[in-house]
Design a protein around this motif. Structure first.
Motif, PDB file in Angstrom:
ATOM      1  N   LEU A  16       0.816  -1.214   0.000  1.00 17.83           N
ATOM      2  CA  LEU A  16       0.000   0.000   0.000  1.00 17.83           C
ATOM      3  C   LEU A  16       0.848   1.262   0.000  1.00 17.83           C
ATOM      4  CD1 LEU A  16      -2.862  -1.040   2.460  1.00 17.83           C
ATOM      5  CD2 LEU A  16      -2.845  -1.103  -0.045  1.00 17.83           C
ATOM      6  N   CYS A  17       1.985   1.234   0.671  1.00 17.43           N
ATOM      7  CA  CYS A  17       2.875   2.414   0.645  1.00 17.43           C
ATOM      8  C   CYS A  17       3.351   2.696  -0.769  1.00 17.43           C
ATOM      9  CB  CYS A  17       4.071   2.196   1.564  1.00 17.43           C
ATOM     10  SG  CYS A  17       3.742   2.487   3.310  1.00 17.43           S
ATOM     11  N   ARG A  18       3.631   1.646  -1.529  1.00 20.25           N
ATOM     12  CA  ARG A  18       4.067   1.840  -2.915  1.00 20.25           C
ATOM     13  C   ARG A  18       2.904   2.196  -3.819  1.00 20.25           C
ATOM     14  NH1 ARG A  18       8.309  -3.280  -2.936  1.00 20.25           N
ATOM     15  NH2 ARG A  18      10.135  -2.095  -2.215  1.00 20.25           N
ATOM     16  N   TYR A  19       1.818   1.478  -3.661  1.00 22.17           N
ATOM     17  CA  TYR A  19       0.661   1.701  -4.541  1.00 22.17           C
ATOM     18  C   TYR A  19       0.168   3.136  -4.424  1.00 22.17           C
ATOM     19  CZ  TYR A  19      -3.869   0.847  -6.781  1.00 22.17           C
ATOM     20  OH  TYR A  19      -4.965   0.885  -7.616  1.00 22.17           O
ATOM     21  N   HIS A  20       0.166   3.686  -3.201  1.00 22.61           N
ATOM     22  CA  HIS A  20      -0.328   5.044  -2.971  1.00 22.61           C
ATOM     23  C   HIS A  20       0.806   6.063  -2.808  1.00 22.61           C
ATOM     24  CE1 HIS A  20      -4.549   3.862  -2.531  1.00 22.61           C
ATOM     25  NE2 HIS A  20      -4.120   2.810  -1.857  1.00 22.61           N
ATOM     26  N   ALA A  21       2.055   5.634  -2.937  1.00 21.80           N
ATOM     27  CA  ALA A  21       3.224   6.520  -2.821  1.00 21.80           C
ATOM     28  C   ALA A  21       3.141   7.398  -1.572  1.00 21.80           C
ATOM     29  CB  ALA A  21       3.369   7.377  -4.082  1.00 21.80           C
ATOM     30  N   LEU A  22       2.989   6.766  -0.437  1.00 21.43           N
ATOM     31  CA  LEU A  22       2.899   7.514   0.824  1.00 21.43           C
ATOM     32  C   LEU A  22       4.270   8.071   1.191  1.00 21.43           C
ATOM     33  CD1 LEU A  22       0.494   5.199   2.852  1.00 21.43           C
ATOM     34  CD2 LEU A  22      -0.035   7.158   1.395  1.00 21.43           C
ATOM     35  N   SER A  67      13.307  -5.568  -1.496  1.00 22.72           N
ATOM     36  CA  SER A  67      14.296  -5.137  -2.481  1.00 22.72           C
ATOM     37  C   SER A  67      14.019  -5.835  -3.804  1.00 22.72           C
ATOM     38  CB  SER A  67      15.712  -5.458  -2.001  1.00 22.72           C
ATOM     39  OG  SER A  67      15.869  -6.849  -1.809  1.00 22.72           O
ATOM     40  N   LYS A  68      14.307  -5.158  -4.882  1.00 17.23           N
ATOM     41  CA  LYS A  68      14.122  -5.673  -6.242  1.00 17.23           C
ATOM     42  C   LYS A  68      12.720  -6.248  -6.479  1.00 17.23           C
ATOM     43  CE  LYS A  68      19.037  -6.742  -6.740  1.00 17.23           C
ATOM     44  NZ  LYS A  68      20.050  -7.807  -7.005  1.00 17.23           N
ATOM     45  N   PRO A  69      11.684  -5.445  -6.267  1.00 13.29           N
ATOM     46  CA  PRO A  69      10.324  -5.942  -6.535  1.00 13.29           C
ATOM     47  C   PRO A  69      10.160  -6.293  -8.013  1.00 13.29           C
ATOM     48  CG  PRO A  69      10.319  -3.562  -6.233  1.00 13.29           C
ATOM     49  CD  PRO A  69      11.685  -4.028  -5.845  1.00 13.29           C
ATOM     50  N   PRO A  80      -0.025  -7.430 -10.605  1.00 12.16           N
ATOM     51  CA  PRO A  80      -1.330  -7.109 -11.194  1.00 12.16           C
ATOM     52  C   PRO A  80      -1.763  -5.668 -10.935  1.00 12.16           C
ATOM     53  CG  PRO A  80      -1.629  -8.343  -9.162  1.00 12.16           C
ATOM     54  CD  PRO A  80      -0.159  -8.346  -9.443  1.00 12.16           C
ATOM     55  N   LEU A  81      -1.061  -4.976 -10.020  1.00 10.63           N
ATOM     56  CA  LEU A  81      -1.425  -3.601  -9.669  1.00 10.63           C
ATOM     57  C   LEU A  81      -0.514  -2.572 -10.332  1.00 10.63           C
ATOM     58  CD1 LEU A  81      -1.931  -4.212  -5.831  1.00 10.63           C
ATOM     59  CD2 LEU A  81      -3.633  -4.395  -7.662  1.00 10.63           C
ATOM     60  N   GLN A  82       0.359  -3.034 -11.207  1.00  9.64           N
ATOM     61  CA  GLN A  82       1.373  -2.157 -11.787  1.00  9.64           C
ATOM     62  C   GLN A  82       0.790  -0.931 -12.487  1.00  9.64           C
ATOM     63  OE1 GLN A  82       3.183  -2.450 -15.866  1.00  9.64           O
ATOM     64  NE2 GLN A  82       4.605  -3.764 -14.737  1.00  9.64           N
ATOM     65  N   GLN A 130       4.818   4.286 -11.325  1.00  6.80           N
ATOM     66  CA  GLN A 130       4.697   5.385 -12.288  1.00  6.80           C
ATOM     67  C   GLN A 130       5.820   6.400 -12.111  1.00  6.80           C
ATOM     68  OE1 GLN A 130       0.750   7.024 -11.818  1.00  6.80           O
ATOM     69  NE2 GLN A 130      -0.271   5.182 -12.614  1.00  6.80           N
ATOM     70  N   GLN A 131       6.273   6.569 -10.877  1.00  2.00           N
ATOM     71  CA  GLN A 131       7.388   7.473 -10.609  1.00  2.00           C
ATOM     72  C   GLN A 131       8.728   6.859 -10.985  1.00  2.00           C
ATOM     73  OE1 GLN A 131       7.196   8.456  -6.448  1.00  2.00           O
ATOM     74  NE2 GLN A 131       5.182   9.449  -6.594  1.00  2.00           N
ATOM     75  N   GLY A 132       8.727   5.545 -11.229  1.00  3.54           N
ATOM     76  CA  GLY A 132       9.977   4.847 -11.511  1.00  3.54           C
ATOM     77  C   GLY A 132      10.891   4.787 -10.301  1.00  3.54           C
ATOM     78  N   ASN A 133      10.287   4.738  -9.112  1.00  4.92           N
ATOM     79  CA  ASN A 133      11.097   4.845  -7.904  1.00  4.92           C
ATOM     80  C   ASN A 133      10.518   3.971  -6.781  1.00  4.92           C
ATOM     81  OD1 ASN A 133      13.200   5.730  -6.333  1.00  4.92           O
ATOM     82  ND2 ASN A 133      12.187   7.632  -5.717  1.00  4.92           N
ATOM     83  N   THR A 134      10.305   2.700  -7.088  1.00  2.00           N
ATOM     84  CA  THR A 134       9.723   1.823  -6.083  1.00  2.00           C
ATOM     85  C   THR A 134      10.644   1.661  -4.871  1.00  2.00           C
ATOM     86  OG1 THR A 134      10.633  -0.092  -7.255  1.00  2.00           O
ATOM     87  CG2 THR A 134       8.339   0.516  -7.727  1.00  2.00           C
ATOM     88  N   ALA A 135      11.950   1.813  -5.083  1.00  2.00           N
ATOM     89  CA  ALA A 135      12.900   1.630  -3.981  1.00  2.00           C
ATOM     90  C   ALA A 135      12.720   2.682  -2.884  1.00  2.00           C
ATOM     91  CB  ALA A 135      14.329   1.658  -4.507  1.00  2.00           C
TER      92      ALA A 135
END
Length: 357
Positions: free
Chosen positions: A146-152, A196-198, A204-206, A213-218
């Motif tokens: 959820l932190c990644r999906y919503h970019a908290l 690390s390295k998702p 399915p939520l990509q 979308q930010q290209g910054n999942t890390a």
């Protein structure tokens, strides 16, 4: 609020094809079996848990069997899994379920949360996975998704961010297929949206994941500020008899390694000789320091120095309360702290002659 987006739809479709469905606790998912697995999986990865779970369930197939077993033996079956308060809570909750609920787990969130060692998310997971109830979970894997999906933009430990996470978790939880959804979102975090390295190409939520979308999942979840852990020291007193038995002492029920068996210990090296003279009836002994080892807890490092008491004589009797002579060739079913297990294995490799050199 009920889910109104396609988050759960996509996640369930992914789970149907790629999710884990043959884990030991997914077979006959009774509240007892799910509860044990959820407690073991706290702070511990699935691959580590599986052999412990299988041994545990073989020995304690029912909550009644667990409740009537001495805590020492329960801790024995937990040895090496860490975070031993979980095992103590497990034992206490088993007794509560038997004494207050006639051996049947409660079916409401509030009652489940009131049991020892069960927090809000764990209670929800047990009810969703074993009863199919619509409950919202928020474990570490779900927080990461959820932190990644919503970019908290703040750490999940931040109170406002945590409140947001619970709100998002509730919004995305569907009205049906609750057991499958609960397992699915945990699986996604554990196997795809990893720390690390998702593997975003498999997610399915990509399509609408803001971090992707930010290209910054890390960058997500945002880490909490790091701090330097303090270092504490202790000295383990290792006394071994001629036949290899080693003196162990049971630790207090509260504190680190509560209720486990360990070596007697001293806070400083200057305390070692007074301890020997007060507690052991030895002659012609000498002291030898072993190599120190470090054990890391959540909030501090513990540097342990083993002190080997070498003597041609041995104590005539058990010198202290709550002590025993531990026979590594016929080990009793007691719980041992991880560094103790390591040192006992080292001792087992030495001959008596080597010990006395």
């Amino acid at each position: 609020m009920m889910s109104t987006d396609s988050f759960s739809v996509r996640l369930l479709a992914w789970f149907e094809k790629h999710g884990r469905k043959e884990l030991a606790w997914q077979i006959n998912p009774t509240p007892y079996r799910v509860w044990v697995s959820e407690i073991m999986l706290q702070q511990t990865q699935v691959a580590t848990v599986i052999p412990y779970y299988e041994r545990f369930m073989q020995r304690f197939p029912t909550v009644q069997e667990l409740a009537i077993t001495p805590l020492d033996e329960v801790l024995h079956y937990w040895t090496g899994l860490g975070y031993y308060a979980r095992a103590r809570h497990l034992h206490k909750t088993a007794q509560t379920v038997c004494n207050q609920y006639n051996g049947v787990f409660p079916t409401t969130l509030l009652e489940m949360e009131a049991l020892a060692g069960i927090g809000r998310s764990t209670a929800a997971a047990i009810l969703a996975l074993s009863q199919g109830q619509r409950q919202t979970i928020l474990d570490g894997n779900v927080k990461r998704v959820l932190c990644r999906y919503h970019a908290l933009t703040k750490p999940p430990t931040d109170p406002q961010t945590l409140a947001q996470l619970w709100l998002f978790a509730e919004q995305h939880t569907p009205d049906t297929q609750l057991a499958a959804y609960t397992q699915a979102i945990m699986d996604l975090g554990a196997t795809v949206c990893t720390r690390s390295k998702p593997q975003c190409t498999l997610c399915p939520l990509q399509a609408d994941c803001l971090a992707y979308q930010q290209g910054n999942t890390a960058a997500y979840p945002v880490p909490k500020p790091s701090k330097i852990l303090p270092v504490k020291t202790t000295f383990f007193i290792i006394v071994q008899q001629a036949m290899g038995q080693v003196l162990l002492q049971q630790r207090p029920a509260v504190g680190i390694w509560g209720g486990l068996w360990s070596f007697p210990e001293c806070a400083s090296f200057n305390d070692v000789v007074p301890w020997i003279e007060t507690n052991l009836q030895l002659s012609d002994y000498h002291i030898e320091n072993g190599l120190s080892l470090r054990h890391t807890f959540t909030h501090f490092h513990l540097d342990i120095t083993p002190i080997y008491i070498q003597s041609k004589s041995t104590p005539l009797a058990i010198p202290l309360l709550h002590t025993c002579w531990y026979d590594p060739h016929h080990p009793p079913a007691i719980g041992l702290a991880a560094p103790v297990v390591k040192l006992l294995k080292q001792l087992a490799k030495l001959t008596v002659g080597e010990m006395l050199l």
